[in-house]
Design an enzyme around this catalytic site. Sequence first.
Site, PDB file in Angstrom:
ATOM      1  N   CYS A   2      31.404 -25.155 -29.123  1.00 26.28           N
ATOM      2  CA  CYS A   2      30.253 -26.047 -29.194  1.00 26.28           C
ATOM      3  C   CYS A   2      29.713 -26.090 -30.609  1.00 26.28           C
ATOM      4  O   CYS A   2      30.352 -25.649 -31.559  1.00 26.28           O
ATOM      5  CB  CYS A   2      29.164 -25.562 -28.231  1.00 26.28           C
ATOM      6  SG  CYS A   2      29.788 -25.117 -26.589  1.00 26.28           S
ATOM      7  N   ARG A  54      27.530 -29.272 -26.223  1.00 28.92           N
ATOM      8  CA  ARG A  54      28.430 -28.439 -25.434  1.00 28.92           C
ATOM      9  C   ARG A  54      29.808 -29.059 -25.238  1.00 28.92           C
ATOM     10  O   ARG A  54      29.934 -30.234 -24.885  1.00 28.92           O
ATOM     11  CB  ARG A  54      27.815 -28.169 -24.057  1.00 28.92           C
ATOM     12  CG  ARG A  54      28.630 -27.215 -23.196  1.00 28.92           C
ATOM     13  CD  ARG A  54      28.040 -27.066 -21.804  1.00 28.92           C
ATOM     14  NE  ARG A  54      28.750 -26.043 -21.024  1.00 28.92           N
ATOM     15  CZ  ARG A  54      28.635 -25.890 -19.723  1.00 28.92           C
ATOM     16  NH1 ARG A  54      27.829 -26.686 -19.028  1.00 28.92           N
ATOM     17  NH2 ARG A  54      29.316 -24.946 -19.109  1.00 28.92           N
ATOM     18  N   LEU A  55      30.833 -28.261 -25.473  1.00 23.49           N
ATOM     19  CA  LEU A  55      32.180 -28.529 -25.000  1.00 23.49           C
ATOM     20  C   LEU A  55      32.394 -27.585 -23.828  1.00 23.49           C
ATOM     21  O   LEU A  55      32.549 -26.377 -24.007  1.00 23.49           O
ATOM     22  CB  LEU A  55      33.211 -28.269 -26.102  1.00 23.49           C
ATOM     23  CG  LEU A  55      34.681 -28.472 -25.716  1.00 23.49           C
ATOM     24  CD1 LEU A  55      34.966 -29.936 -25.398  1.00 23.49           C
ATOM     25  CD2 LEU A  55      35.605 -27.985 -26.830  1.00 23.49           C
ATOM     26  N   ILE A  58      34.355 -23.022 -19.888  1.00 22.58           N
ATOM     27  CA  ILE A  58      34.227 -22.073 -18.783  1.00 22.58           C
ATOM     28  C   ILE A  58      32.929 -22.370 -18.037  1.00 22.58           C
ATOM     29  O   ILE A  58      31.865 -22.479 -18.657  1.00 22.58           O
ATOM     30  CB  ILE A  58      34.239 -20.621 -19.293  1.00 22.58           C
ATOM     31  CG1 ILE A  58      35.595 -20.306 -19.929  1.00 22.58           C
ATOM     32  CG2 ILE A  58      33.942 -19.641 -18.168  1.00 22.58           C
ATOM     33  CD1 ILE A  58      35.706 -18.918 -20.502  1.00 22.58           C
ATOM     34  N   ASN A  80      28.262 -20.546 -29.835  1.00 21.29           N
ATOM     35  CA  ASN A  80      29.447 -21.359 -30.082  1.00 21.29           C
ATOM     36  C   ASN A  80      30.654 -20.437 -30.114  1.00 21.29           C
ATOM     37  O   ASN A  80      30.741 -19.556 -30.970  1.00 21.29           O
ATOM     38  CB  ASN A  80      29.290 -22.089 -31.424  1.00 21.29           C
ATOM     39  CG  ASN A  80      30.597 -22.664 -31.928  1.00 21.29           C
ATOM     40  OD1 ASN A  80      31.459 -23.058 -31.154  1.00 21.29           O
ATOM     41  ND2 ASN A  80      30.748 -22.712 -33.248  1.00 21.29           N
ATOM     42  N   GLY A  81      31.589 -20.597 -29.184  1.00 25.33           N
ATOM     43  CA  GLY A  81      32.778 -19.760 -29.174  1.00 25.33           C
ATOM     44  C   GLY A  81      33.197 -19.383 -27.772  1.00 25.33           C
ATOM     45  O   GLY A  81      32.876 -20.070 -26.797  1.00 25.33           O
ATOM     46  N   ASP A 105      30.860 -17.418 -19.708  1.00 25.72           N
ATOM     47  CA  ASP A 105      30.843 -16.309 -20.655  1.00 25.72           C
ATOM     48  C   ASP A 105      29.524 -16.266 -21.417  1.00 25.72           C
ATOM     49  O   ASP A 105      29.102 -15.213 -21.888  1.00 25.72           O
ATOM     50  CB  ASP A 105      32.031 -16.389 -21.615  1.00 25.72           C
ATOM     51  CG  ASP A 105      32.071 -17.681 -22.410  1.00 25.72           C
ATOM     52  OD1 ASP A 105      31.548 -18.701 -21.932  1.00 25.72           O
ATOM     53  OD2 ASP A 105      32.650 -17.677 -23.513  1.00 25.72           O
ATOM     54  N   SER A 373      47.031 -20.808 -30.788  1.00 29.63           N
ATOM     55  CA  SER A 373      47.743 -20.947 -32.059  1.00 29.63           C
ATOM     56  C   SER A 373      48.218 -19.585 -32.544  1.00 29.63           C
ATOM     57  O   SER A 373      47.780 -18.546 -32.054  1.00 29.63           O
ATOM     58  CB  SER A 373      46.841 -21.592 -33.115  1.00 29.63           C
ATOM     59  OG  SER A 373      45.989 -20.619 -33.709  1.00 29.63           O
ATOM     60  N   GLY A 374      49.083 -19.606 -33.558  1.00 30.47           N
ATOM     61  CA  GLY A 374      49.597 -18.377 -34.144  1.00 30.47           C
ATOM     62  C   GLY A 374      48.904 -17.972 -35.419  1.00 30.47           C
ATOM     63  O   GLY A 374      49.444 -17.164 -36.188  1.00 30.47           O
TER      64      GLY A 374
END
Length: 651
Positions: A2, A54-55, A58, A80-81, A105, A373-374
């Site tokens: 977010c 907000r994205l 969860i 955010n996270g 979360d 991602s790596g």
Amino acid sequence: MCGFAGFFLFDDPPGREAALRLVRTMARTLAHRGPDEEGVFAEEDGHFALGFRRLAVIDPSPAGSQPMVSACGRFVLAFNGEIYDHAELRAELAAAGHVFRGHSDTEALLETLARHGPEEGLARASGMFALALWDRRERRLVLARDRFGKKPLYSARLGDALVFASELRALLRHPLLRPARDPEALALYLRFGYVPGPRTILDGVRRLEPGHLLVAEADGSFRLHRWFDLVAEVRRARAEPLDPRSGEATEALHALLLDATRRRLVADVPVGLFLSGGIDSSLVAACAAGAGAELPAFTIAFAHAAHDESAHAARVAKALGLCHHVRPCGERELLELVADLPEVFDEPFADASALPTLLLCRFARGRVVVALSGDGGDELFGGYTRYADTLRLHRRLRYLPRRVRRLAAGTLSLLDTDLLRALGERLPALARLKPDERARKLREVLGASPEWLMRAIVSHHHDPRALYRLGREPEDPRWAGELGGIVPDLPAWLQLLDQLQWLPDDILVKVDRTSMSCGLEVRSPLLDERIVLLSWRLAPDAGGTPGAKEPLRRVLFRLLPAELFARPKQGFSPPVHTWLRGPLRDLCEELFAPASLREAGPFDPARVRRLWREHLEGWVDRRFELWNLLCYVLWYRRWCRAARAPEEMAA
């Protein structure tokens, strides 16, 4: 994932309605980070306000909305996270009698902070985050960032106000902030191609550093505190070395990679992964498959075979049984993204790999909301060639006494052109350079300490003051040998430098801005704090080979056939050097015109024209210097043109 923005007024509050209007305006500039929902909070008199976009990843229900008020009513959180151990935190709180409203979360983190306090609560949380925690009873604000700087957070003291936000663009909507540039930050940008924290390009605005929290009190006082100290953790980890070639090390790393990946698969929205076909992304893909996840994989196929790894990625996807989505990309598509860069990055940023990263994120967002991602593998396990290059140079030079090297460096300017040409023929890396450039490079190498050798290798402009005389680079003890007592062996020293600066200020900025510009959340299993600390137990002086990423390879070859990776590290860097002479030439002629340079810097037009001419005529490859300037002038025109900075007025 977010975005949030807010302010804390220490005097003369405007009232709740005025505060809500302003904070909503600030937060709406972050709609790309959070396209799903908007939330605001303000105290009755308006001395504190918080806006959120907000994205929903969860618990997308209203029970996961933010800003979120704690069950006791004392704390308000914007976050955010993602917290990857939120299930464990929830179980601990439930065992203590807490009743949850939802399963987000955010709620698990908020109640953990309310129960244990900011520092202990953050230490219990595993994840990526930037947050603002408001204590209504004590009128105290806590701003905090995760251990490695995966999520951004900016703040500025503006008179009797502290303003803060996930991106600079939100701060710029506050009426007290004007876009005046920091000359020292601009000098640093010219050197590195990004602004190292805690500075930002805007004067008076600071980026909260990784592992730090900022506490603001009602009387206007501040306290900056490091809640996670990477250097101290590295020191502890290296006191318990583990042979990276041992079965114990491979088993430990394998178990952590599986668990870190499993934790990052938790979401209430579609999840996928980036797959280049290299070691890092393939290892993440194999761990995800090992956890039973059937994820779509996303790859960009480049037109030039020298840069294209899509065939390698396809073989990995087939071996793992992944649904593989490939996006062909021509040069024209990448060039069209250049105009988007100053909008995606609201601070100057000259890492050209942002272009394919942006294209990949937009491609993946068409099917998923979260992507693994790596990122982190090169920084943790010595994947960059510059470590070996610096080590090799240093080993060759250390046999010369320092006094001899300094004397030689001081006399190079007296050598004639023929002798410098001969030196260039003996040192192929210098052969392309003009004699004066050759002399400067040789002086740098002969007179440099190891960390300054790497600084020279990663620099865009080696002498920023020659281009921009208003800015002097501030001294940074990390580049002056400060870390030598902690990690005395050179390869590990250089990796620690990268983890403290390059990783949070370039790599993670690139990933965050490109992904969040299209509402995509990117998670990096390799940057789990447990893996980071284990990597330091496997440091090169414990038996590893700099640049080989041997511990990762040993795990990967348990999961996939070794022959899939029997090739040199490839990667992709856009052909900026040819673009500048070709399709970007007209744009450069406009941006590098004397009037444009004086307005945007002021930069020395004669020096820039010299760099430009040398590149066009093929004398010297100036791609880094010129791309750096191009990105900066484009950024300036987008964000600063309307408000002349004070140093311009003085000039």
